[in-house]
Design a protein around this motif. Structure first.
Motif, PDB file in Angstrom:
ATOM      1  N   MET A 188       0.840  -1.202   0.000  1.00 16.18           N
ATOM      2  CA  MET A 188       0.000   0.000   0.000  1.00 16.18           C
ATOM      3  C   MET A 188       0.867   1.241   0.000  1.00 16.18           C
ATOM      4  SD  MET A 188      -2.819   1.319   2.808  1.00 16.18           S
ATOM      5  CE  MET A 188      -1.638   2.172   3.856  1.00 16.18           C
ATOM      6  N   ALA A 189       0.477   2.225  -0.805  1.00 15.90           N
ATOM      7  CA  ALA A 189       1.184   3.505  -0.858  1.00 15.90           C
ATOM      8  C   ALA A 189       0.185   4.638  -0.628  1.00 15.90           C
ATOM      9  CB  ALA A 189       1.870   3.684  -2.211  1.00 15.90           C
ATOM     10  N   THR A 190       0.689   5.732  -0.070  1.00 15.51           N
ATOM     11  CA  THR A 190      -0.125   6.927   0.145  1.00 15.51           C
ATOM     12  C   THR A 190       0.454   8.058  -0.682  1.00 15.51           C
ATOM     13  OG1 THR A 190      -0.638   6.233   2.408  1.00 15.51           O
ATOM     14  CG2 THR A 190      -1.037   8.537   1.856  1.00 15.51           C
ATOM     15  N   TYR A 191      -0.376   8.621  -1.566  1.00 17.73           N
ATOM     16  CA  TYR A 191       0.044   9.702  -2.442  1.00 17.73           C
ATOM     17  C   TYR A 191      -0.632  10.995  -2.009  1.00 17.73           C
ATOM     18  CZ  TYR A 191       1.641   5.890  -5.414  1.00 17.73           C
ATOM     19  OH  TYR A 191       2.278   4.760  -5.892  1.00 17.73           O
ATOM     20  N   ALA A 192       0.165  11.982  -1.613  1.00 21.34           N
ATOM     21  CA  ALA A 192      -0.360  13.307  -1.288  1.00 21.34           C
ATOM     22  C   ALA A 192      -0.292  14.155  -2.550  1.00 21.34           C
ATOM     23  CB  ALA A 192       0.457  13.949  -0.173  1.00 21.34           C
ATOM     24  N   ILE A 193      -1.405  14.824  -2.877  1.00 21.26           N
ATOM     25  CA  ILE A 193      -1.532  15.518  -4.156  1.00 21.26           C
ATOM     26  C   ILE A 193      -1.946  16.962  -3.920  1.00 21.26           C
ATOM     27  CG2 ILE A 193      -2.836  15.605  -6.334  1.00 21.26           C
ATOM     28  CD1 ILE A 193      -2.953  12.592  -6.287  1.00 21.26           C
ATOM     29  N   GLY A 194      -1.366  17.867  -4.704  1.00 20.82           N
ATOM     30  CA  GLY A 194      -1.639  19.295  -4.577  1.00 20.82           C
ATOM     31  C   GLY A 194      -2.996  19.710  -5.111  1.00 20.82           C
ATOM     32  N   ASP A 195      -3.245  21.013  -5.110  1.00 20.22           N
ATOM     33  CA  ASP A 195      -4.537  21.589  -5.474  1.00 20.22           C
ATOM     34  C   ASP A 195      -4.952  21.169  -6.885  1.00 20.22           C
ATOM     35  OD1 ASP A 195      -3.174  23.043  -3.414  1.00 20.22           O
ATOM     36  OD2 ASP A 195      -4.593  24.682  -3.648  1.00 20.22           O
ATOM     37  N   ILE A 196      -6.146  20.589  -6.992  1.00 21.45           N
ATOM     38  CA  ILE A 196      -6.659  20.114  -8.281  1.00 21.45           C
ATOM     39  C   ILE A 196      -7.457  21.200  -8.989  1.00 21.45           C
ATOM     40  CG2 ILE A 196      -8.109  18.380  -9.402  1.00 21.45           C
ATOM     41  CD1 ILE A 196      -7.515  16.602  -6.886  1.00 21.45           C
ATOM     42  N   LEU A 215      -5.117   8.138  -1.403  1.00 17.60           N
ATOM     43  CA  LEU A 215      -4.840   9.512  -1.815  1.00 17.60           C
ATOM     44  C   LEU A 215      -5.094  10.446  -0.647  1.00 17.60           C
ATOM     45  CD1 LEU A 215      -6.571   9.826  -5.314  1.00 17.60           C
ATOM     46  CD2 LEU A 215      -4.222   9.145  -4.792  1.00 17.60           C
ATOM     47  N   TRP A 216      -4.180  11.402  -0.444  1.00 24.85           N
ATOM     48  CA  TRP A 216      -4.382  12.504   0.488  1.00 24.85           C
ATOM     49  C   TRP A 216      -4.405  13.778  -0.350  1.00 24.85           C
ATOM     50  CZ3 TRP A 216      -1.365  12.271   5.749  1.00 24.85           C
ATOM     51  CH2 TRP A 216      -1.768  11.126   6.458  1.00 24.85           C
ATOM     52  N   LEU A 217      -5.524  14.468  -0.336  1.00 23.45           N
ATOM     53  CA  LEU A 217      -5.713  15.655  -1.170  1.00 23.45           C
ATOM     54  C   LEU A 217      -5.739  16.888  -0.292  1.00 23.45           C
ATOM     55  CD1 LEU A 217      -8.504  14.152  -3.448  1.00 23.45           C
ATOM     56  CD2 LEU A 217      -6.025  14.149  -3.830  1.00 23.45           C
ATOM     57  N   VAL A 218      -4.984  17.926  -0.687  1.00 24.39           N
ATOM     58  CA  VAL A 218      -4.785  19.086   0.176  1.00 24.39           C
ATOM     59  C   VAL A 218      -5.928  20.102   0.101  1.00 24.39           C
ATOM     60  CG1 VAL A 218      -2.271  18.897   0.074  1.00 24.39           C
ATOM     61  CG2 VAL A 218      -3.472  20.383  -1.562  1.00 24.39           C
ATOM     62  N   GLY A 219      -7.011  19.776  -0.591  1.00 24.85           N
ATOM     63  CA  GLY A 219      -8.131  20.712  -0.691  1.00 24.85           C
ATOM     64  C   GLY A 219      -8.087  21.528  -1.964  1.00 24.85           C
ATOM     65  N   ASP A 220      -9.102  22.399  -2.117  1.00 28.54           N
ATOM     66  CA  ASP A 220      -9.346  23.086  -3.382  1.00 28.54           C
ATOM     67  C   ASP A 220      -9.535  22.061  -4.502  1.00 28.54           C
ATOM     68  OD1 ASP A 220      -9.355  25.556  -2.213  1.00 28.54           O
ATOM     69  OD2 ASP A 220      -7.608  26.324  -3.260  1.00 28.54           O
ATOM     70  N   LEU A 221     -10.501  21.203  -4.298  1.00 29.25           N
ATOM     71  CA  LEU A 221     -10.870  20.259  -5.351  1.00 29.25           C
ATOM     72  C   LEU A 221     -11.478  20.982  -6.537  1.00 29.25           C
ATOM     73  CD1 LEU A 221     -12.627  17.423  -3.273  1.00 29.25           C
ATOM     74  CD2 LEU A 221     -10.223  17.570  -3.968  1.00 29.25           C
ATOM     75  N   GLU A 254      10.648  19.586   2.309  1.00 35.84           N
ATOM     76  CA  GLU A 254      11.582  19.727   3.413  1.00 35.84           C
ATOM     77  C   GLU A 254      11.320  18.599   4.406  1.00 35.84           C
ATOM     78  OE1 GLU A 254      11.076  23.627   5.023  1.00 35.84           O
ATOM     79  OE2 GLU A 254      11.603  24.634   3.136  1.00 35.84           O
ATOM     80  N   ASP A 255      12.159  18.517   5.413  1.00 35.76           N
ATOM     81  CA  ASP A 255      12.027  17.436   6.382  1.00 35.76           C
ATOM     82  C   ASP A 255      10.645  17.424   7.023  1.00 35.76           C
ATOM     83  OD1 ASP A 255      12.901  15.288   8.042  1.00 35.76           O
ATOM     84  OD2 ASP A 255      13.208  16.722   9.678  1.00 35.76           O
ATOM     85  N   LYS A 256      10.125  18.591   7.395  1.00 38.99           N
ATOM     86  CA  LYS A 256       8.855  18.682   8.105  1.00 38.99           C
ATOM     87  C   LYS A 256       7.798  19.470   7.338  1.00 38.99           C
ATOM     88  CE  LYS A 256      10.134  16.383  11.795  1.00 38.99           C
ATOM     89  NZ  LYS A 256       9.491  15.103  12.198  1.00 38.99           N
ATOM     90  N   LEU A 257       7.997  19.661   6.052  1.00 38.83           N
ATOM     91  CA  LEU A 257       7.031  20.405   5.248  1.00 38.83           C
ATOM     92  C   LEU A 257       6.991  19.849   3.830  1.00 38.83           C
ATOM     93  CD1 LEU A 257       5.123  22.964   5.064  1.00 38.83           C
ATOM     94  CD2 LEU A 257       7.111  24.133   4.078  1.00 38.83           C
ATOM     95  N   LEU A 258       5.779  19.528   3.375  1.00 36.32           N
ATOM     96  CA  LEU A 258       5.559  19.154   1.978  1.00 36.32           C
ATOM     97  C   LEU A 258       4.537  20.138   1.426  1.00 36.32           C
ATOM     98  CD1 LEU A 258       5.214  15.264   2.328  1.00 36.32           C
ATOM     99  CD2 LEU A 258       7.275  16.574   1.769  1.00 36.32           C
ATOM    100  N   ALA A 259       4.999  21.123   0.657  1.00 31.35           N
ATOM    101  CA  ALA A 259       4.118  22.108   0.027  1.00 31.35           C
ATOM    102  C   ALA A 259       3.896  21.658  -1.410  1.00 31.35           C
ATOM    103  CB  ALA A 259       4.745  23.499   0.075  1.00 31.35           C
ATOM    104  N   LEU A 260       2.629  21.379  -1.767  1.00 31.58           N
ATOM    105  CA  LEU A 260       2.353  20.619  -2.987  1.00 31.58           C
ATOM    106  C   LEU A 260       1.595  21.388  -4.067  1.00 31.58           C
ATOM    107  CD1 LEU A 260       1.333  17.193  -1.412  1.00 31.58           C
ATOM    108  CD2 LEU A 260       3.607  18.000  -2.074  1.00 31.58           C
ATOM    109  N   ASP A 261       1.230  22.643  -3.819  1.00 34.33           N
ATOM    110  CA  ASP A 261       0.524  23.387  -4.862  1.00 34.33           C
ATOM    111  C   ASP A 261       1.539  23.909  -5.864  1.00 34.33           C
ATOM    112  OD1 ASP A 261      -1.062  24.866  -6.499  1.00 34.33           O
ATOM    113  OD2 ASP A 261      -1.816  26.233  -4.970  1.00 34.33           O
ATOM    114  N   SER A 262       1.709  23.185  -6.953  1.00 32.13           N
ATOM    115  CA  SER A 262       2.693  23.573  -7.969  1.00 32.13           C
ATOM    116  C   SER A 262       2.025  24.189  -9.200  1.00 32.13           C
ATOM    117  CB  SER A 262       3.555  22.369  -8.359  1.00 32.13           C
ATOM    118  OG  SER A 262       2.762  21.236  -8.612  1.00 32.13           O
TER     119      SER A 262
END
Length: 272
Positions: free
Chosen positions: A1-9, A32-38, A234-242
């Motif tokens: 099992m894998a968990t994928y965190a995905i930025g703003d869709i 899937l972990w989605l950061v919101g703004d679907l 970063e070690d303690k931050l994953l900013a994913l809105d690219s």
């Protein structure tokens, strides 16, 4: 099992589907972990809502400012933005079911060493205390006072947190921090006007995650919202809105090993 965190869709479903192909996502095995703004701005907000909802327990999403904006517009409580693309959702035959599903999503998700939130956490909050505060908002959003909550949500005041805050002011600060914040003063007061890059901070302000003494530094925070920041790992931050909607990339990070997967959106959503 894998968990994928995905930025703003933001309604860019074609990009999401292509990204999931590249990840080799298996809905029966992976998460899937989605950061919101679907929703909003992209062309397929309705289809995006349906797709994520139909993933059931395979998808965990938190609410972003555009998702809350949709709920406010649907309730007749906000002026329509000139760039919004919500008409298809508002006219859908399953509108009621979709909006009910949306308002039942979390504002903040805490699991193990990870905290998923759309914008960020105020420096006074630990991840655990933030999760408890998010639960206060969720209880009202999912309850009989939802319409009254949405009617009192608009606004930027107060800008600072206090444990003594009560009522709508208390809930508004929690929502604004978790869905709108980019910059804070050293004392933890939010600036909710400035956008741009991290170097564009107003005087005496820093990006919220750089505030000295921030109490959530023991947790990996997974965020979106800040497209000008771009993908930042970063070690303690994953900013994913690219910046998918803005023609850059839609990004995913596999949490188990931090492998990065991206879709190039430079040709526009309709040509992905």
């Amino acid at each position: 099992m894998a968990t994928y965190a995905i930025g703003d869709i933001q309604g860019c479903l074609d990009s999401l589907l292509l990204l999931l192909e590249r990840c080799r996502f298996d809905r029966d095995r992976d998460r899937l972990w989605l950061v919101g703004d679907l929703v909003n701005r992209g062309p397929r907000s309705l289809d995006t809502l349906r797709f994520v909802r139909d993933l059931g327990p395979a998808a965990t999403t938190v609410l972003g400012n555009h998702d809350l904006y949709l709920l406010m517009v649907a309730a007749g409580l906000d002026r329509r933005g000139k760039g919004d693309t919500l008409d298809e959702v508002l006219a859908a035959p399953d509108r009621v079911e979709l909006l009910d599903w949306l308002r039942r999503q979390k504002l903040c998700h805490l699991e193990g060493d990870f905290c998923l939130v759309h914008a960020g956490l105020l420096p006074q909050w630990t991840a655990t205390s933030a999760r408890a505060l998010a639960a206060e908002v969720e209880a009202v959003l999912q309850g009989p006072s939802c319409a009254e909550f949405l009617a009192n949500l608009w606004g930027s005041e107060p800008l600072s947190w206090s444990d003594e805050l009560q009522g709508w002011s208390r809930l508004r600060v929690i929502v604004n921090a978790m869905t709108r914040m980019r910059f804070c003063s050293l004392s933890g007061a939010m600036d909710l006007k400035t956008k741009g890059e991290a170097t564009d901070a107003p005087a005496d302000h820093l990006p919220w995650f750089d505030i000295p003494g921030r109490r959530s530094t023991d947790t990996v925070l997974i965020i979106g919202h800040w497209s000008a920041l771009g993908l930042r790992i970063e070690d303690k931050l994953l900013a994913l809105d690219s910046g998918c909607f803005w023609g850059r990339h839609l990004s995913a990070v596999r949490l188990e090993d931090r492998a990065v997967f991206q879709v190039d959106c430079s040709n526009g959503e309709s040509q992905v």
